[in-house]
Enzyme design. Structure first.
Site: not given
Ligand code: 3AM
Length: 469
Positions: A20, A27, A136, A24
């Site tokens: 993914g 992955v 988050d 920022f």
């Protein structure tokens, strides 16, 4: 069409496909070549991190996370730095996201939601007690392992996604603020623990209701609703659940319930078994300290190795690809699949133009090169713009294998795209006799269940679920 593949290696890890891509970080799936163990590697741009002067905080939080081995937190194994990049090696979690469970199956029964919430609260409390805050927390950051156990992702990585504004103050840059506490939105300094707890309250609400407590297409209205904690619990929630949610979603962080108080709450305590686990001892933090050092000796080696294509015969390829099946896009080992393959007897040019014809009306921009295509969705989805990569391999003069892979964006949006694609490519996909029988059986099953629903007049339940685009 078949070119040798280039394999990337970082230290002892062999990099594989991209899982993914967020705002920022990227992955990637990787394998530890010494142990064979699969891992996920988050790759950040070093310059961006340095620009935001977060070095000290990153070193501190990552150092702490390396010591934490909580069963409900994605484990951080090690960190590596090259001249331009930071690699964070993480436990590979295969069960998908809790978010996808809600989108696919709707809200949960109270017992199931409680069990996830208990795991969440225990892990959050544990990290807070060691001075690490998430900042988050949202359903998309809650992954599931093969046993269905909750794994919080991105704990200790908040510094990577935060930015320093011109006034020198930190602020959280987030996509949608649905999970963010009122005091964080007000941006006047806040306590990481109480703000994380608010997000846990929003998560509990979504698990039980199947939709968000605060939602509005207008950002100002959304801010107002969050600041006033303006939400209504659905009628199916028990009194105990409503009471607890109201105490967590208290807009005043000073009077908001605390984690020790939650642990005394009757609704929370039902069937609660805190996990038993052991902390690591003597973890080496040299890699963390070396992360931002400039000298070459501290940099991890990055290599590209040319790999000869694996020799496969037509039978191997066909058994790998078969028809463009949509009923097997989830498997227990890998979670929701991000790629699929099919075989075709059509010429490669025709396959390319059929894919193009199918994708254009769905709002994709199309880039083509040597029988490879990149389809870029123009409209932004739940996880940015969906990008789909396709590649055509020749198996025999009149037989091709087509790979369709999610390169970026949301996996469920990708599955929806595949559904549309498969409908448009019916006459391109080569089906074996076995596939045809299977498709026939599925159609008969679907027909029978529709007929049954119509006969027994089952109204489809109103399903409040989260919109995925
Ligand atoms: O884009 P999707 O939703 O398919 O689940 C995470 C997300 O997948 C996955 O990487 C994507 C971008 O965040 N992900 C993040 N950490 C992971 C991990 N430790 C992970 N997948 C497996 N193991």
């Amino acid at each position: 069409m078949n070119q040798p593949k280039v394999k990337r290696r970082v230290g002892k890890y062999e990099l594989g496909r991209t899982i993914g891509e967020g705002t920022f970080a990227k992955v990637k799936f990787a394998r530890n070549s010494e142990t064979g163990e699969p891992v996920a590697i988050k790759i950040f741009d070093k310059e961006k991190v340095l620009k935001h002067k977060m070095v000290e905080q990153i070193e501190r939080e990552i150092g702490t996370m390396k010591l934490i081995q909580h069963p409900n937190v994605v484990q951080l194994y090690e960190v590596m730095g090259s001249k331009t990049k930071i690699f964070i090696v993480l436990e590979f979690v295969t069960g998908g996201e809790l978010f996808d469970r809600i989108v696919n199956h709707g809200r949960m029964r109270e017992d199931e939601a409680r069990s996830y919430f208990q795991q969440l609260i225990h892990a959050v409390d544990y990290c807070h007690s060691r001075g690490v805050y998430h900042r988050d927390l949202k359903l998309e950051n809650l992954l599931l392992d093969v046993y269905g156990r909750l794994k919080i992702s991105d704990f200790g990585l908040s510094a990577f996604s935060r930015q320093v504004r011109e006034d020198g103050l930190l602020h959280t840059s987030c996509g949608t603020p649905n999970y963010v506490a009122p005091e964080v939105l007000n941006d006047q300094g806040y306590d990481g623990a109480t703000a994380d707890l608010w997000s846990c309250g929003v998560i509990l609400f979504v698990l039980l209701a199947g939709y968000l407590p605060f939602d509005d297409s207008n950002l100002m209205n959304l801010y107002k609703k969050i600041s006033a904690a303006e939400f209504t619990c659905p009628p199916w929630l028990s009194f105990g659940a409503v009471k607890l949610i109201a105490q967590i979603l208290d807009p005043n962080p000073m009077t908001r319930i605390t984690i020790p108080e939650i642990m005394e709450d009757a609704w929370f305590k039902k069937n609660y078994k805190p996990p038993v686990f052991y902390e690591k001892e003597g973890t080496n933090l040299d890699d963390v300290h070396a992360l931002f050092k400039d000298s070459e000796e501290h940099h991890v080696s990055e290599k590209k190795e040319e790999q000869q294509p694996i020799a496969m015969n037509a039978f191997d390829l066909i058994s790998m690809s078969k028809g463009l099946k949509l009923d097997n896009l989830f498997d227990a080992e890998h979670g929701f699949k991000r790629e699929t393959r099919f075989t075709s007897r059509c010429p490669a040019n025709e396959i390319v133009s059929k894919i193009e014809k199918a994708a254009k009306p769905l709002g994709f921009d199309i880039h083509k090169k040597n029988f490879k295509m990149l389809l870029e969705k123009v409209k932004v989805g739940r996880k940015g713009n969906l990008n789909v990569a396709t590649e055509i391999f020749q198996v025999a003069p009149s037989l091709h294998m087509v790979e369709v892979r999610k390169a970026k964006g949301d996996t469920l949006e990708f599955h929806m795209f595949l559904k549309n694609l498969s409908a448009s490519l019916e006459d391109v996909v080569w089906k074996t006799e076995e596939d045809m029988q299977e498709t026939k059986a599925i159609r008969v099953r679907e027909h029978n269940s529709i007929a049954f629903m119509a006969a027994s007049k089952i109204a489809s339940p109103s399903n409040h679920s989260i919109a995925i685009s």
